[in-house]
Design a protein around this motif. Sequence first.
Motif, PDB file in Angstrom:
ATOM      1  N   UNK A   1     -80.629  75.896  50.786  1.00 33.13           N
ATOM      2  CA  UNK A   1     -80.120  76.735  49.700  1.00 33.13           C
ATOM      3  C   UNK A   1     -80.341  76.018  48.378  1.00 33.13           C
ATOM      4  N   UNK A   2     -80.513  76.821  47.347  1.00 29.50           N
ATOM      5  CA  UNK A   2     -80.492  76.339  45.976  1.00 29.50           C
ATOM      6  C   UNK A   2     -79.263  76.951  45.328  1.00 29.50           C
ATOM      7  N   UNK A   3     -78.349  76.113  44.893  1.00 32.13           N
ATOM      8  CA  UNK A   3     -77.149  76.570  44.197  1.00 32.13           C
ATOM      9  C   UNK A   3     -77.407  76.454  42.697  1.00 32.13           C
ATOM     10  N   UNK A   4     -77.249  77.554  41.968  1.00 31.59           N
ATOM     11  CA  UNK A   4     -77.369  77.545  40.511  1.00 31.59           C
ATOM     12  C   UNK A   4     -75.989  77.436  39.906  1.00 31.59           C
ATOM     13  N   UNK A   5     -75.772  76.388  39.138  1.00 31.90           N
ATOM     14  CA  UNK A   5     -74.431  76.101  38.607  1.00 31.90           C
ATOM     15  C   UNK A   5     -74.478  75.934  37.090  1.00 31.90           C
ATOM     16  N   UNK A   6     -73.491  76.504  36.425  1.00 31.10           N
ATOM     17  CA  UNK A   6     -73.339  76.354  34.976  1.00 31.10           C
ATOM     18  C   UNK A   6     -73.000  74.900  34.685  1.00 31.10           C
ATOM     19  N   UNK A   7     -73.807  74.248  33.856  1.00 32.23           N
ATOM     20  CA  UNK A   7     -73.580  72.830  33.558  1.00 32.23           C
ATOM     21  C   UNK A   7     -72.261  72.582  32.844  1.00 32.23           C
ATOM     22  N   UNK A   8     -71.869  73.488  31.970  1.00 35.72           N
ATOM     23  CA  UNK A   8     -70.663  73.275  31.165  1.00 35.72           C
ATOM     24  C   UNK A   8     -69.380  73.470  31.968  1.00 35.72           C
ATOM     25  N   UNK A   9     -69.353  74.481  32.824  1.00 38.60           N
ATOM     26  CA  UNK A   9     -68.111  74.815  33.529  1.00 38.60           C
ATOM     27  C   UNK A   9     -68.098  74.394  34.994  1.00 38.60           C
ATOM     28  N   UNK A  10     -69.280  74.167  35.569  1.00 38.92           N
ATOM     29  CA  UNK A  10     -69.371  73.859  36.993  1.00 38.92           C
ATOM     30  C   UNK A  10     -69.332  75.093  37.880  1.00 38.92           C
ATOM     31  N   UNK A  11     -69.213  76.281  37.281  1.00 37.82           N
ATOM     32  CA  UNK A  11     -69.150  77.523  38.053  1.00 37.82           C
ATOM     33  C   UNK A  11     -70.469  77.779  38.774  1.00 37.82           C
ATOM     34  N   UNK A  12     -70.371  78.178  40.045  1.00 35.40           N
ATOM     35  CA  UNK A  12     -71.559  78.570  40.798  1.00 35.40           C
ATOM     36  C   UNK A  12     -71.939  79.982  40.369  1.00 35.40           C
ATOM     37  N   UNK A  13     -73.166  80.140  39.875  1.00 38.65           N
ATOM     38  CA  UNK A  13     -73.632  81.419  39.354  1.00 38.65           C
ATOM     39  C   UNK A  13     -74.414  82.217  40.390  1.00 38.65           C
ATOM     40  N   UNK A  14     -75.148  81.506  41.260  1.00 36.51           N
ATOM     41  CA  UNK A  14     -75.950  82.167  42.285  1.00 36.51           C
ATOM     42  C   UNK A  14     -76.367  81.139  43.326  1.00 36.51           C
ATOM     43  N   UNK A  15     -76.808  81.653  44.464  1.00 40.68           N
ATOM     44  CA  UNK A  15     -77.479  80.808  45.443  1.00 40.68           C
ATOM     45  C   UNK A  15     -78.735  81.524  45.895  1.00 40.68           C
TER      46      UNK A  15
END
Length: 116
Positions: free
Chosen positions: A46-60
Motif C-alpha cells: 500500500x501507499x498511504x498518502x498523508x498530509x505533512x502538516x496534520x498527519x491525517x491519512x488522505x488516501x491509500x
Amino acid sequence: MIWDPHLENYLSQASEVEKVEITEQIEGIFLQAKEENLPFINYPFRLIGRDKATGEILFSVNFEKSFMGFAFIGAHVKNAHINFGTANGISDYNDFKKKALDCARIIIKDNLFELK
C-alpha cells in the motif's frame, strides 16, 4: 478518515518500506503486509498518502489480491473506493511503486480525496 474497514489492522501489522514526497503538502509511505490474513482481498503493498502538516491519512493506493487470484490497483479515499483496473505487469514492490505514484498523482490532480 479514509473509507477502509481493514486499514487500522493493516497499519498495525505492516512494515514501512519507504517514504517519499509526493507533493510539498503530501508525504507517501509505502507499506508491505507481513502476512495475508483477510478472507477475500489482501493488500501486499500500500501507499498511504498523508498530509505533512496534520498527519491525517488522505488516501491509500493498494495492490489488491483477491482469494480467486485476481489482482487490482485500487484506492481508498474518504467515503469511497476507486478501482484503477487490473494489476497487469505488477510482480514486485518496484512495479507497484511506479503504478501507485501514478494513481496518487491522479487522486491529487483531480481532487478525489472525498467522493460520495
